[in-house]
Scaffold this active site. Sequence first.
Site, short mmCIF file in Angstrom:
data_model
loop_
_atom_site.label_atom_id
_atom_site.label_comp_id
_atom_site.label_asym_id
_atom_site.label_seq_id
_atom_site.Cartn_x
_atom_site.Cartn_y
_atom_site.Cartn_z
N ALA A 1 5.68 35.53 101.45
CA ALA A 1 7.00 35.94 101.04
C ALA A 1 7.20 36.41 99.84
CB ALA A 1 7.82 34.46 101.10
N GLY A 2 7.97 37.49 99.70
CA GLY A 2 7.90 38.45 98.49
C GLY A 2 9.44 38.23 98.01
N ASN B 1 -8.52 38.74 103.09
CA ASN B 1 -8.58 37.64 102.31
C ASN B 1 -7.36 37.09 101.36
OD1 ASN B 1 -10.89 36.26 103.34
ND2 ASN B 1 -11.88 37.96 102.57
N GLY B 2 -6.21 38.07 101.46
CA GLY B 2 -4.97 37.65 100.66
C GLY B 2 -5.24 37.82 99.45
N ASP C 1 1.49 43.28 84.77
CA ASP C 1 1.58 41.90 85.47
C ASP C 1 0.03 41.63 86.19
OD1 ASP C 1 2.34 39.41 86.18
OD2 ASP C 1 3.59 40.24 87.58
N ASN D 1 -1.87 38.91 91.79
CA ASN D 1 -1.68 40.07 91.88
C ASN D 1 -2.94 41.29 92.69
OD1 ASN D 1 0.93 39.84 91.67
ND2 ASN D 1 0.85 40.19 89.64
#
Length: 729
Positions: free
Chosen positions: A375-376, A450-451, A492, A497
Amino acid sequence: MDFLPIAWVCRAGFYKSTVGNMECSKCPPHSFSHHEGSLHCGCERNYFRAEGDPASMACTRPPSAPRNVISSINETSVILDWSWPEDSGGRRDATFNVLCKRCRGEAANGTSGGNLRCEPCRSKVHFLPRATGLHNTTVTVGDLLAHTNYTFEIEALNGVSSLAPKMRQYAAVTITTNQAAPSPVTVIRKEKTSRNSVSLSWQQPERPNGIILDYEIKYYEKEEQETSYTILRARGCNVTLNGLKPSTAYLLQIRARTAAGYGASSPSFQFETSPDSAFSISSESSQVVLIAISSAVAIILLTVLLYVLIGRFCCHSKSKHPDEKRLHFGNSHMRLPGIRTYVDPHTYEDPSQAVHEFAKELDASCIAIDKVVGAGEFGEVCSGRLKMPSKKEICVAIKTLKGGYTDKQRRDFLAEASIMGQFDHPNIIRLEGVVTRSKPVMIVTEYMENGSLDSFLRKHDAQFTVIQLVGMLRGIASGMKYLSDMGYVHRDLAARNILVNSNLVCKVSDFGLSRVLEDDPEAAYTTRGGKIPIRWTAPEAIAYRKFTSASDAWSYGIVLWEVMSYGERPYWEMSNQDVIKAVEEGYRLPPPMDCPATLYQLMLDCWQKERNNRPKFEEIVSILDKLIRNPGCLKITANTTSRPANLLLDRSSSEIPALDTLGDWMDGMRTLPCKEAFSGVSYSSCDTLAKTSTEDLKKVGVTIVGPQKNIVSSLKALDSYTKNGPVPV
Ligand code: ACK
């Protein structure tokens, strides 16, 4: 109520519409008769009988509102789809009317909300098949204005709606149309003709749909039928065509160009040049004419010169070309020649233009969504597949913008695509395209199996070799070098990220401007108002928002720490305020467990208080390359067993601890005021350290004899270690 005169009267709740011996009928649903002998039943409150409804038919009511209105915007047209009302009111003759309103103000897109002032749409708006009396649940609305808010009210009606105007219900949807090419130029005028030139003017298209950048004027001799033609461009609405043949018919078409591209061409406009005779001159007047012509030529030349000069001045002062709108972000690095510079999408008058400049519009039918993976802030992140015509199907990640968004949210959401679309590097997440012309609005990127790096590392605690970790870090540094060369400051940079693919390639993601920080759950409000991910941010960026590639380098040091500690939270559970205070006082994170000393050294360099002393990303890449080529340099770890791993180190302390082990030596190095003297050499060549003498140490301020001896002997041991493996120290 009418009563039957004979004995066979119907009792209450029954009726008989004609006199005779037939049976009484029960009042149909939603109707009643309170008296005996009713000829028909009256309708209950809020129920009605339409003209022509038989007495045997139930009383009915207007339908409820249509449901699930979906709008698919295609430039300046929109297809509206909806579902049948939940309650038909008991009838089967529902139809729909669509009312169009043009609105100003901040729209809450997709809903009827927002702070809008609306007026009925112009009569030029087209409805297909029509606006009223629709039997199906869809309509196409065309010829809307570009970049304009519209609200559509879709009303469900049936045979009794006219009897109950107060009960009529509608569903509303608010949309914003996209950019569209300008409509054609329709009015062209001939101002002046001579034997070989013509001056023309025209009117701006009725619907420019944006700022007209220029007009393209195409003309050719009528007889040649477009086999050869000339194209000119004009910024304004007039042009003089020179070098034409006398007494010749020409055809001309004009089309306008905006950021959305060329509009359709105007209908062909015909003109003829003057015959030769018009300018034939008698011998008596030839001298006068010659003088007149020379003066005219001189005036024209002067005018052209002036025009060129003014044109240049204007171009310099108000060009809207994206190349001229480059923003140089607060980056101390020199721009490299030949490397493109990042263009801030917010410098566009309309940032949604930027998205089409830098991102490919994808057709939603090419995308198949498989599942939700996260979810963003703006909506779900899904995995899926993208199949473009005549291209191989690829796996993609799809970020969606959830319904009910405001214009600003849509702009911020798409700003990420406008930024990402400008990058092309193996360590930067690749943008495949965007879907803006239908809903949901989507950003489609390459899929990273792998996210996010932080959760990936936590899942695989202690499972990688140091070389694998350094390989990942090298990738991140390389991506960051590319960004800093482009003049883009990430602000960031954090393991959360960074995305990891199936080959362990790490790519920098999460682009945006202020949005990035709004989006980040780690970001906290500072006393100066902005939102900052404190633990990852350089002190000068926290204190006075000095975000530069050097502050990104500080964040890179934190990512380095996160990677080497397999996803540990920087500064653990310390509060943000305590982190700010500790860092300000000179404390730094200690080396993660089993962290090679050289990598810890690199972290400390990234965390230099003076931002100009931090390594540039180019240097970081080169340091990591050297470590990969000389893995021996990664064997010395920076750990101390005597000190808890969750205590910060005081870098400003001049007190040199007892240096009993190689690990202690490395710790000592970190706390020395002379650390900088060793930076660089330690990464590139472990040999160099071993050659350090007490004299060298004196030069850099280590004057106490005990530590000098310890350091020198530790350096020798370090040299031996890298050459021969572990030895007792
Ligand atoms: O750690 P994750 O599985 O990886 O959970 C987050 C989630 O979406 C919210 O950001 C995942 N994600 C984001 N972009 C991508 C991508 N390009 N490929 C795969 N997963 C992604 C991220």
